[in-house]
Design a protein around this motif. Sequence first.
Motif, PDB file in Angstrom:
ATOM      1  N   SER A  71      98.422 -21.247   1.161  1.00 57.12           N
ATOM      2  CA  SER A  71      98.695 -20.209   2.160  1.00 57.12           C
ATOM      3  C   SER A  71      98.678 -18.839   1.499  1.00 57.12           C
ATOM      4  CB  SER A  71     100.061 -20.463   2.806  1.00 57.12           C
ATOM      5  OG  SER A  71     101.078 -20.299   1.833  1.00 57.12           O
ATOM      6  N   ALA A  72      98.697 -17.807   2.325  1.00 62.59           N
ATOM      7  CA  ALA A  72      98.702 -16.438   1.803  1.00 62.59           C
ATOM      8  C   ALA A  72      99.951 -16.173   0.972  1.00 62.59           C
ATOM      9  CB  ALA A  72      98.596 -15.448   2.957  1.00 62.59           C
ATOM     10  N   SER A  73     101.078 -16.777   1.370  1.00 65.00           N
ATOM     11  CA  SER A  73     102.309 -16.553   0.601  1.00 65.00           C
ATOM     12  C   SER A  73     102.209 -17.184  -0.790  1.00 65.00           C
ATOM     13  CB  SER A  73     103.519 -17.096   1.355  1.00 65.00           C
ATOM     14  OG  SER A  73     103.406 -18.487   1.544  1.00 65.00           O
ATOM     15  N   HIS A  74     101.599 -18.361  -0.881  1.00 66.45           N
ATOM     16  CA  HIS A  74     101.407 -18.984  -2.193  1.00 66.45           C
ATOM     17  C   HIS A  74     100.496 -18.145  -3.074  1.00 66.45           C
ATOM     18  CE1 HIS A  74     102.812 -22.709  -0.154  1.00 66.45           C
ATOM     19  NE2 HIS A  74     103.422 -22.862  -1.318  1.00 66.45           N
ATOM     20  N   LYS A  75      99.427 -17.632  -2.484  1.00 65.25           N
ATOM     21  CA  LYS A  75      98.500 -16.804  -3.253  1.00 65.25           C
ATOM     22  C   LYS A  75      99.161 -15.509  -3.701  1.00 65.25           C
ATOM     23  CE  LYS A  75      94.374 -18.672  -1.086  1.00 65.25           C
ATOM     24  NZ  LYS A  75      93.241 -18.431  -0.203  1.00 65.25           N
ATOM     25  N   SER A  76     100.009 -14.930  -2.851  1.00 68.96           N
ATOM     26  CA  SER A  76     100.688 -13.693  -3.244  1.00 68.96           C
ATOM     27  C   SER A  76     101.692 -13.946  -4.356  1.00 68.96           C
ATOM     28  CB  SER A  76     101.358 -13.043  -2.042  1.00 68.96           C
ATOM     29  OG  SER A  76     102.367 -13.884  -1.520  1.00 68.96           O
ATOM     30  N   ILE A  77     102.363 -15.095  -4.335  1.00 73.76           N
ATOM     31  CA  ILE A  77     103.291 -15.436  -5.424  1.00 73.76           C
ATOM     32  C   ILE A  77     102.520 -15.601  -6.718  1.00 73.76           C
ATOM     33  CG2 ILE A  77     104.824 -17.250  -6.293  1.00 73.76           C
ATOM     34  CD1 ILE A  77     105.796 -17.562  -3.388  1.00 73.76           C
ATOM     35  N   PHE A  78     101.364 -16.233  -6.663  1.00 80.43           N
ATOM     36  CA  PHE A  78     100.528 -16.368  -7.857  1.00 80.43           C
ATOM     37  C   PHE A  78     100.132 -14.994  -8.385  1.00 80.43           C
ATOM     38  CE2 PHE A  78      96.279 -16.585  -9.764  1.00 80.43           C
ATOM     39  CZ  PHE A  78      96.552 -17.425 -10.830  1.00 80.43           C
ATOM     40  N   GLY A  79      99.730 -14.097  -7.486  1.00 78.94           N
ATOM     41  CA  GLY A  79      99.349 -12.750  -7.900  1.00 78.94           C
ATOM     42  C   GLY A  79     100.511 -11.984  -8.515  1.00 78.94           C
ATOM     43  N   LEU A  80     101.691 -12.097  -7.918  1.00 87.03           N
ATOM     44  CA  LEU A  80     102.874 -11.428  -8.474  1.00 87.03           C
ATOM     45  C   LEU A  80     103.241 -11.988  -9.844  1.00 87.03           C
ATOM     46  CD1 LEU A  80     105.079 -11.075  -5.278  1.00 87.03           C
ATOM     47  CD2 LEU A  80     103.950  -9.245  -6.556  1.00 87.03           C
ATOM     48  N   ASN A  81     103.088 -13.281 -10.007  1.00 84.83           N
ATOM     49  CA  ASN A  81     103.352 -13.908 -11.304  1.00 84.83           C
ATOM     50  C   ASN A  81     102.405 -13.345 -12.365  1.00 84.83           C
ATOM     51  OD1 ASN A  81     104.464 -15.738 -13.170  1.00 84.83           O
ATOM     52  ND2 ASN A  81     102.804 -17.188 -12.769  1.00 84.83           N
ATOM     53  N   GLN A  82     101.135 -13.234 -12.021  1.00 80.32           N
ATOM     54  CA  GLN A  82     100.170 -12.670 -12.968  1.00 80.32           C
ATOM     55  C   GLN A  82     100.496 -11.208 -13.283  1.00 80.32           C
ATOM     56  OE1 GLN A  82      99.135 -15.667 -14.069  1.00 80.32           O
ATOM     57  NE2 GLN A  82      97.546 -14.295 -14.763  1.00 80.32           N
ATOM     58  N   LEU A  83     100.908 -10.450 -12.273  1.00 78.06           N
ATOM     59  CA  LEU A  83     101.294  -9.059 -12.488  1.00 78.06           C
ATOM     60  C   LEU A  83     102.487  -8.964 -13.427  1.00 78.06           C
ATOM     61  CD1 LEU A  83     100.933  -6.061 -11.786  1.00 78.06           C
ATOM     62  CD2 LEU A  83     102.436  -6.447  -9.819  1.00 78.06           C
ATOM     63  N   PHE A 101      96.112 -13.177 -19.541  1.00 80.36           N
ATOM     64  CA  PHE A 101      94.645 -13.108 -19.549  1.00 80.36           C
ATOM     65  C   PHE A 101      93.969 -14.467 -19.405  1.00 80.36           C
ATOM     66  CE2 PHE A 101      95.895  -9.220 -21.802  1.00 80.36           C
ATOM     67  CZ  PHE A 101      95.297  -8.306 -20.956  1.00 80.36           C
ATOM     68  N   MET A 102      94.595 -15.532 -19.876  1.00 82.46           N
ATOM     69  CA  MET A 102      93.928 -16.832 -19.846  1.00 82.46           C
ATOM     70  C   MET A 102      93.953 -17.476 -18.462  1.00 82.46           C
ATOM     71  SD  MET A 102      92.623 -16.892 -22.722  1.00 82.46           S
ATOM     72  CE  MET A 102      91.852 -18.478 -22.678  1.00 82.46           C
ATOM     73  N   VAL A 103      95.045 -17.342 -17.730  1.00 82.30           N
ATOM     74  CA  VAL A 103      95.118 -17.971 -16.406  1.00 82.30           C
ATOM     75  C   VAL A 103      94.035 -17.425 -15.468  1.00 82.30           C
ATOM     76  CG1 VAL A 103      96.552 -18.284 -14.353  1.00 82.30           C
ATOM     77  CG2 VAL A 103      97.530 -18.634 -16.615  1.00 82.30           C
ATOM     78  N   PRO A 104      93.838 -16.086 -15.383  1.00 80.23           N
ATOM     79  CA  PRO A 104      92.738 -15.615 -14.525  1.00 80.23           C
ATOM     80  C   PRO A 104      91.353 -16.055 -15.009  1.00 80.23           C
ATOM     81  CG  PRO A 104      94.271 -13.834 -14.973  1.00 80.23           C
ATOM     82  CD  PRO A 104      94.666 -14.977 -15.850  1.00 80.23           C
ATOM     83  N   ILE A 105      91.192 -16.165 -16.329  1.00 82.25           N
ATOM     84  CA  ILE A 105      89.895 -16.617 -16.862  1.00 82.25           C
ATOM     85  C   ILE A 105      89.639 -18.059 -16.450  1.00 82.25           C
ATOM     86  CG2 ILE A 105      88.665 -17.204 -18.994  1.00 82.25           C
ATOM     87  CD1 ILE A 105      89.956 -14.648 -20.211  1.00 82.25           C
ATOM     88  N   PHE A 106      90.660 -18.934 -16.599  1.00 85.26           N
ATOM     89  CA  PHE A 106      90.497 -20.330 -16.191  1.00 85.26           C
ATOM     90  C   PHE A 106      90.282 -20.450 -14.690  1.00 85.26           C
ATOM     91  CE2 PHE A 106      92.900 -21.449 -20.201  1.00 85.26           C
ATOM     92  CZ  PHE A 106      91.797 -21.974 -20.829  1.00 85.26           C
ATOM     93  N   ALA A 107      90.976 -19.617 -13.914  1.00 85.77           N
ATOM     94  CA  ALA A 107      90.792 -19.647 -12.460  1.00 85.77           C
ATOM     95  C   ALA A 107      89.369 -19.227 -12.100  1.00 85.77           C
ATOM     96  CB  ALA A 107      91.810 -18.730 -11.791  1.00 85.77           C
TER      97      ALA A 107
END
Length: 114
Positions: A71-83, A101-107
Amino acid sequence: IRNLDRYEEEGALVFRGLNYMEMGALVMSGQLEKLASYVVQLRPQPLSKPQLVQLLRERLEPVPKACEGLSASHKSIFGLNQLLWFLLWMAGFQVAAAPAFMVPIFAALSFAMS
């Protein structure tokens, strides 16, 4: 075999003459007919080769991708975690560079391969 009766009751698949690497290669390459030839039949009434192939197809369902159904909320939590990881790295926490840096590369690699 110690648990032969239980294997028969549960409908377990037992293979003879294969190691895990060979079995994995046959599964990944879709050679289920060849894989079926290594099955040891534990049932009182053995299955035919086409029935074994069908059974393998039913049991070897693909694993759903991790990003499917988020869901959008899950994706936003992932984005906040990366931030957060990025901000920690910017604040001087050197260890935070790996997840930042590695998590976005793997994604990205996972997305590109799908």
